[in-house]
Scaffold this motif. Structure first.
Motif, short mmCIF file in Angstrom:
data_model
loop_
_atom_site.label_atom_id
_atom_site.label_comp_id
_atom_site.label_asym_id
_atom_site.label_seq_id
_atom_site.Cartn_x
_atom_site.Cartn_y
_atom_site.Cartn_z
N UNK A 1 0.88 -1.18 0.03
CA UNK A 1 -0.03 0.01 0.10
C UNK A 1 0.82 1.19 0.16
N UNK A 2 0.52 2.09 -1.01
CA UNK A 2 1.62 3.37 -1.26
C UNK A 2 1.35 4.46 -0.07
N UNK A 3 0.28 4.67 0.23
CA UNK A 3 0.01 5.61 1.44
C UNK A 3 0.57 5.23 2.62
N UNK A 4 0.66 3.85 3.04
CA UNK A 4 1.11 3.51 4.21
C UNK A 4 2.68 3.54 4.05
N UNK A 5 3.06 3.00 3.20
CA UNK A 5 4.75 2.73 2.91
C UNK A 5 5.04 4.35 2.88
N UNK A 6 4.37 5.46 2.06
CA UNK A 6 5.01 6.66 2.03
C UNK A 6 5.06 7.31 3.64
N UNK A 7 3.82 6.84 4.31
CA UNK A 7 3.70 7.52 5.63
C UNK A 7 4.86 7.06 6.34
N UNK A 8 5.20 5.62 6.33
CA UNK A 8 6.40 5.11 7.21
C UNK A 8 7.76 5.84 6.93
N UNK A 9 7.96 5.94 5.43
CA UNK A 9 9.07 6.60 4.99
C UNK A 9 9.23 8.09 5.42
N UNK A 10 8.09 8.80 5.36
CA UNK A 10 8.17 10.18 5.87
C UNK A 10 8.57 10.48 7.49
N UNK A 11 7.96 9.42 8.02
CA UNK A 11 8.04 9.49 9.43
C UNK A 11 9.32 8.87 10.07
N UNK A 12 9.94 8.13 9.16
CA UNK A 12 11.14 7.48 9.32
C UNK A 12 11.21 6.43 10.40
N UNK A 13 9.83 5.48 10.21
CA UNK A 13 9.60 4.60 11.16
C UNK A 13 9.83 3.34 10.23
N UNK A 14 10.68 2.42 11.12
CA UNK A 14 10.66 0.93 10.54
C UNK A 14 9.96 0.17 11.49
N UNK A 15 9.42 -0.77 10.80
CA UNK A 15 8.78 -1.71 11.61
C UNK A 15 9.31 -3.22 11.70
N UNK A 16 9.16 -3.91 12.80
CA UNK A 16 9.89 -5.16 13.03
C UNK A 16 9.68 -6.08 11.66
#
Length: 590
Positions: free
Chosen positions: A575-590
Motif C-alpha cells: 500500500x503506497x499510502x502506508x509505505x509513504x507515511x512510514x518513510x516520511x516519519x522515518x519509522x521502521x517496523x519489525x
C-alpha cells in the motif's frame, strides 16, 4: 421536472366548489377572492376567480421549471389569502422539493395553522422546527400531544418521527426523554423509543437499560428482545446472548429472533454455536427446508465449503422437486434455486475456481436475476483475462431500461480498469458519457479514473457536475473533499463537502476516514482520532491504518501507532499510502 405533488388537484377541488367559475367567472373584481369557512376540519369554499387561477398556474409553471422557491412562495401567499390548507400543504411539498428548509418551515407552520387538527401538518411543522434546532417547548408540546391522544402508541411513534429529524442526537434524546416521561412508567413502546434514541446518541449502556425496561413492561415483546441482542452484543455480548436464549426458552416459536441470533453468532465467528441452534430449529420444524440454505450460509462463512456445497446440493434437489410438483406461479422454488446457485458462485470464487463460478451463473434461470448473472459472468471472464469473452457477454445483453444500459457500460469499463487498461477504460467511459449525458454514475467513475492519472482539474469539474446532477451523492462530496484534504488545499471548502457527505451517509467508513484526515490536517488530533477509529473498526484497510497510525503518532502514542501500521502492512504490504507515511516519519517496523 415536475415537483411531486402538482397544484392542479387543488385547482380542480376549488372548481368543484364553484363549478361556474370555470365556464363563466362572476363579474367581481379580478383581485377579489371570497372565502367562506365551513364546518371545522373542512377546507373553505373558495371562488376560483381568474386572478386566483392565474396565480396557481404561475406556481405550477415555476415548479415545472425547477424554480421551487418562487413556486412555494406563491402558493404560501395563496394559502394565506384563501385560508385553504391544501394550498399550504402544496407549498410545503414544493419547498421540500427545493430543499429550502427555512421556507419549508414557514409553509409547514402555515399548514398547521390552517389545519390544526391534521396530525401530518402538525408533525411536519414540529419536525422542521426540530431539524432547524428550534427545540424550545418541543418536549412539552409532544408530551401534551401524547397525553391527550386516544392512541398513545401512535402518538409516541409520531413523536419519535419528529425527534428523529434533529441532527444533534444527544439533544434529541433529551427532548424524547422529557416528552415520554409521562408514559414511560406504563409503556413498553416508550422505552423502546428511548433505547433507539440512546443508541443513536452514542449511549449504549442507556440503550441496553431501556431495552430491559421495555421487556419488563412487556415480557412477550420480541422488539425488546431484539434490541437486547443487537445492542447488548456491542456492550456485553455474553449477557446479551444468554438473555436471548432465556427469552427463546419461553417463546420457542420466535423464528425471526432465532434466525437473528444465528446471524449474530455467525458474525461473531461462533459458527459451531450457530449450527447447533440451527440443528435445534430443524428438529423443531423438519419441514422448514429454508434452514438448509441458512446452514449452508453459516458453513460457507466458516470456510467449510464442502459441507456448504453438500447442503446446497440437497436444498437445490428439494426445491427442484417442489418446482415440478407445484403448479406454475404457486411456488418460489425457481428463485430459491437461483439464490442457492449464487451462494455456490461465491464459494467457487473464494476457492478461486472461476470457471465453476461461471458454470453456476449460467445455470441461473430466474428472470429477475438474469441480468445480474450475465454482468457477473462478464466480470469473471475479465478476471480470467478473457476480455473478448467478457465484452461479448455484455454485448449480448439486451438492457430493458436506462439503468441497465448504464450498468453494462460501467461494468465493461471496470473490467478494463481491473485488467490494468486504464486508458481504454477512460475511453469507454467518455463514449458512454457522450451516449448518456448527464448520467451521474458515469461521470463519477470517469472522474475517479482521471484523478488516478493526476488529471485533477478534469476530476474536480466532473465531481462538481455529479453533485449538480445528484445532490444526494455522498461519494461525490467525499471524493472531492478528500482530494482537497490530501492536497492540503481549499480546506474550508473540503470541510463543507465532507460535512454534507457525513450528513448523507453518517456511518460510511470512507467518509469517516476523510473527516478524520481533515481534522488531522487542521491539527485537531483528538477529533481525528475519534473519526479514524470509527472508520478503522468498520474498514481495517491499509489507507485508514496509515491515517490512524499517524494520528496516534502525533498524540505520542507510538506503540499503538506501530501496532496499527503493522496490521495495515499485513493486510496490504504494497500500500503506497502506508509505505509513504512510514518513510516520511522515518519509522521502521519489525
Amino acid at each position: 421536472m415536475r415537483f411531486p405533488a402538482s397544484v392542479l388537484p387543488v385547482v380542480l377541488a376549488l372548481a368543484a366548489v364553484h363549478e361556474t367559475a370555470w365556464a363563466a367567472p362572476p363579474p367581481a373584481p379580478a383581485d377579489t377572492v371570497e372565502t367562506i369557512r365551513l364546518r371545522p376540519g373542512e377546507p373553505p369554499a373558495v371562488t376560483l376567480t381568474p386572478e386566483l387561477l392565474y396565480r396557481i398556474l404561475v406556481a405550477e409553471l415555476s415548479a415545472q421549471q425547477g424554480q421551487y422557491d418562487d413556486a412555494a412562495q406563491e402558493l404560501l401567499s395563496l394559502a394565506r389569502d384563501t385560508l385553504d390548507p391544501r394550498l399550504a400543504h402544496q407549498a410545503f411539498q414544493v419547498a421540500m422539493s427545493g430543499r429550502n428548509l427555512a421556507l419549508a418551515l414557514q409553509t409547514a407552520r402555515e399548514w398547521a395553522k390552517l389545519d390544526p387538527g391534521n396530525p401530518e401538518a402538525v408533525a411536519a411543522s414540529l419536525a422542521l422546527s426540530a431539524s432547524s434546532g428550534q427545540t424550545d417547548g418541543l418536549a412539552k408540546t409532544l408530551a401534551r400531544r401524547i397525553e391527550s391522544a386516544d392512541d398513545k402508541d401512535q402518538a409516541i411513534i409520531q413523536a419519535v418521527a419528529i425527534v428523529s429529524k434533529m441532527t444533534d442526537k444527544r439533544l434529541a434524546l433529551d427532548v424524547l426523554d422529557k416528552a415520554l416521561a409521562g408514559v414511560a412508567k406504563t409503556s413498553a413502546l416508550a422505552h423502546l423509543a428511548l433505547s433507539d434514541a440512546a443508541w443513536a446518541a452514542g449511549e449504549p449502556r442507556r440503550a441496553i437499560d431501556e431495552a430491559y425496561k421495555a421487556q419488563a413492561r412487556d415480557p412477550d415483546s420480541t422488539d425488546a428482545a431484539q434490541r437486547i441482542l443487537e445492542y447488548g452484543l456491542r456492550v456485553e455480548p455474553r449477557q446479551a446472548i444468554r438473555d436471548t436464549y432465556g427469552f427463546l426458552a419461553n417463546h420457542p416459536n420466535q423464528r425471526p429472533l432465532q434466525l437473528l441470533l444465528v446471524s449474530r453468532l455467525t458474525g461473531q465467528g461462533q459458527f459451531d454455536e450457530a449450527l447447533r441452534l440451527l440443528g435445534q430449529m430443524r428438529k423443531q420444524t423438519p419441514e422448514d427446508f429454508d434452514l438448509l440454505y441458512t446452514e449452508a450460509e453459516v458453513n460457507a462463512r466458516a470456510g467449510r465449503y464442502d459441507a456448504a456445497k453438500a447442503l446446497l446440493a440437497e436444498y437445490i434437489s428439494i426445491e427442484q422437486q417442489r418446482r415440478k410438483t407445484v403448479a406454475d406461479g404457486a411456488s418460489n422454488a425457481q428463485a430459491d434455486v437461483s439464490d442457492a446457485r449464487l451462494l455456490l458462485v461465491q464459494i467457487a470464487e473464494r476457492q478461486n475456481d472461476l470457471k465453476e463460478a461461471i458454470r453456476q451463473l449460467q445455470r441461473i434461470d430466474e428472470p429477475t436475476l438474469k441480468f445480474q448473472a450475465l454482468t457477473h459472468e462478464a466480470v469473471l471472464y475479465g478476471k480470467l483475462g478473457d476480455l473478448a469473452r467478457a465484452r461479448a457477454t455484455l454485448d449480448a445483453i439486451k438492457p430493458v431500461d436506462r439503468r441497465e444500459r448504464v450498468v453494462v457500460r460501467l461494468t465493461l469499463a471496470s473490467i478494463y480498469r481491473d485488467a490494468g487498461r486504464t486508458d481504454q477504460a477512460i475511453d469507454l467511459l467518455k463514449a458512454a458519457d457522450l451516449d448518456m449525458p448527464d448520467t451521474a454514475e458515469i461521470k463519477y467513475e470517469l472522474g475517479m479514473l482521471l484523478q488516478q492519472q493526476g488529471k485533477k482539474a478534469e476530476f474536480e469539474a466532473l465531481m462538481r457536475r455529479v453533485i449538480q446532477l445528484d445532490p444526494d451523492n455522498a461519494n461525490a462530496y467525499n471524493s472531492l473533499g478528500y482530494t482537497f484534504v490530501e492536497d492540503n488545499r481549499q480546506l474550508p471548502e473540503a470541510r463543507d463537502l465532507l460535512e454534507r457527505a457525513l450528513d448523507l451517509d453518517p456511518d460510511n467508513p470512507y467518509i469517516l476516514d476523510s473527516v478524520g484526515w481533515y481534522l488531522f490536517r487542521t491539527h485537531d488530533y483528538q477529533g481525528a482520532l475519534e473519526y479514524l477509529r470509527r472508520s478503522y473498526d468498520q474498514l481495517p484497510a491499509a489507507d485508514v491504518a496509515a491515517h490512524l497510525g499517524e494520528t496516534l503518532w502525533m498524540l505520542k502514542r507510538r506503540e499503538e501507532a506501530r501496532r496499527i501500521w503493522a496490521e495495515g502492512l499485513k493486510a496490504d504490504p504494497a500500500n503506497a499510502t502506508l509505505l509513504d507515511t512510514l518513510k516520511r516519519l522515518q519509522v521502521k517496523l519489525p
